[in-house]
Design a protein around this motif. Sequence first.
Motif, mmCIF file in Angstrom:
data_model
loop_
_atom_site.group_PDB
_atom_site.id
_atom_site.type_symbol
_atom_site.label_atom_id
_atom_site.label_comp_id
_atom_site.label_asym_id
_atom_site.label_seq_id
_atom_site.Cartn_x
_atom_site.Cartn_y
_atom_site.Cartn_z
ATOM 1 N N ASN A 122 1.088 -1.009 0.009
ATOM 2 C CA ASN A 122 0.057 0.042 0.228
ATOM 3 C C ASN A 122 0.682 1.371 -0.454
ATOM 4 O O ASN A 122 0.170 2.552 0.606
ATOM 5 C CB ASN A 122 -0.876 -0.186 1.231
ATOM 6 C CG ASN A 122 -1.817 0.339 0.992
ATOM 7 O OD1 ASN A 122 -2.635 1.331 0.032
ATOM 8 N ND2 ASN A 122 -2.672 1.310 2.441
ATOM 9 N N LYS A 142 -0.294 9.458 4.979
ATOM 10 C CA LYS A 142 -1.086 8.814 5.922
ATOM 11 C C LYS A 142 -0.798 8.946 7.533
ATOM 12 O O LYS A 142 -1.167 8.863 7.936
ATOM 13 C CB LYS A 142 -0.116 8.122 5.645
ATOM 14 C CG LYS A 142 0.336 6.759 6.301
ATOM 15 C CD LYS A 142 -0.452 5.995 5.766
ATOM 16 C CE LYS A 142 -0.928 4.513 6.515
ATOM 17 N NZ LYS A 142 -1.598 3.385 6.220
ATOM 18 N N THR A 145 -4.544 10.435 8.191
ATOM 19 C CA THR A 145 -5.693 9.049 8.190
ATOM 20 C C THR A 145 -4.649 8.302 9.410
ATOM 21 O O THR A 145 -6.399 8.319 10.265
ATOM 22 C CB THR A 145 -4.950 8.498 6.583
ATOM 23 O OG1 THR A 145 -4.532 8.901 5.739
ATOM 24 C CG2 THR A 145 -5.927 7.139 6.938
ATOM 25 N N ASN A 146 -3.967 8.104 10.068
ATOM 26 C CA ASN A 146 -4.018 7.558 10.894
ATOM 27 C C ASN A 146 -4.345 8.277 12.022
ATOM 28 O O ASN A 146 -4.940 7.522 13.030
ATOM 29 C CB ASN A 146 -2.230 6.761 11.113
ATOM 30 C CG ASN A 146 -1.815 6.251 10.115
ATOM 31 O OD1 ASN A 146 -2.767 5.078 9.504
ATOM 32 N ND2 ASN A 146 -0.478 6.122 10.310
ATOM 33 N N ASN A 149 -7.660 7.347 13.079
ATOM 34 C CA ASN A 149 -7.648 5.702 12.843
ATOM 35 C C ASN A 149 -8.826 5.742 11.280
ATOM 36 O O ASN A 149 -9.489 5.178 11.224
ATOM 37 C CB ASN A 149 -9.065 5.954 13.943
ATOM 38 C CG ASN A 149 -8.836 5.989 15.449
ATOM 39 O OD1 ASN A 149 -7.511 5.644 15.694
ATOM 40 N ND2 ASN A 149 -9.346 6.929 16.059
ATOM 41 N N GLY A 150 -7.976 5.994 10.284
ATOM 42 C CA GLY A 150 -8.449 5.809 8.526
ATOM 43 C C GLY A 150 -7.666 4.438 8.040
ATOM 44 O O GLY A 150 -6.973 4.701 8.814
ATOM 45 N N THR A 151 -7.803 4.970 7.486
ATOM 46 C CA THR A 151 -7.219 3.735 6.471
ATOM 47 C C THR A 151 -7.257 4.128 5.111
ATOM 48 O O THR A 151 -8.195 4.998 4.476
ATOM 49 C CB THR A 151 -8.914 2.985 5.696
ATOM 50 O OG1 THR A 151 -9.156 1.930 7.440
ATOM 51 C CG2 THR A 151 -7.832 1.513 5.226
ATOM 52 N N LEU A 153 -6.051 3.672 0.610
ATOM 53 C CA LEU A 153 -5.471 2.787 0.333
ATOM 54 C C LEU A 153 -5.583 3.082 -2.141
ATOM 55 O O LEU A 153 -5.959 4.250 -2.176
ATOM 56 C CB LEU A 153 -6.815 1.947 0.097
ATOM 57 C CG LEU A 153 -7.605 1.049 0.731
ATOM 58 C CD1 LEU A 153 -9.226 0.300 0.633
ATOM 59 C CD2 LEU A 153 -6.317 0.140 1.163
ATOM 60 N N ILE A 165 -8.993 7.614 1.143
ATOM 61 C CA ILE A 165 -8.798 7.605 2.361
ATOM 62 C C ILE A 165 -10.489 7.506 2.792
ATOM 63 O O ILE A 165 -10.975 8.395 2.382
ATOM 64 C CB ILE A 165 -8.158 8.754 2.322
ATOM 65 C CG1 ILE A 165 -6.461 9.098 2.079
ATOM 66 C CG2 ILE A 165 -7.909 9.461 4.269
ATOM 67 C CD1 ILE A 165 -5.937 10.263 1.961
#
Length: 172
Positions: A122, A142, A145-146, A149-151, A153, A165
């Motif tokens: 990723n 990133k 996003t963190n 508490n995200g993702t 891709l 995101i």
Amino acid sequence: LLQNQQINRAIVEMENKIDQLVGNITDYTGIISLDTVLTAKVEQAAQAGIALRPAIALYGEIYIEFLDLVVLLGNALDNAIEATKQVMKEEKVIHVTMKLQDDFLLLEVRNPVCKKVKIQNNWIITSKQDSYLHGLGLSNMKRVTNKYNGTMLLNCSETVFELKILMENECD
């Protein structure tokens, strides 16, 4: 003007400057920081012969810090514009989707590419010589996003790169 005690004239000048700035911003989201970034990126893309098409649906209160949203959107669009400039076809279009639904914010950016981007774990494997200087925008995205508490891709076919995101809509 203020140093010369021309207060009324200074106020008129300030009002004119504010009107110019606000007049040049398109209302995509109703959030001035995001609208400023989107307006600037739409113009930047247009100058490169690229159509940037935002689809924004932000219904409800956004709790994510606006500076974090600007980092995400600005970096994502910078990367998309850079990649799309390399594409040799008539219609160059970047699609941006931003949705707020329930307790989540989704950001999607789709852009054409001239060749498939290598993605491993990723993460984009850069082909550039000065790899140390590349990927900083992605790293910042990133990190944001963190924080929520995200993702994040990344996906790429032979012709289209996609960034997705998904983050919790909450503040710390």
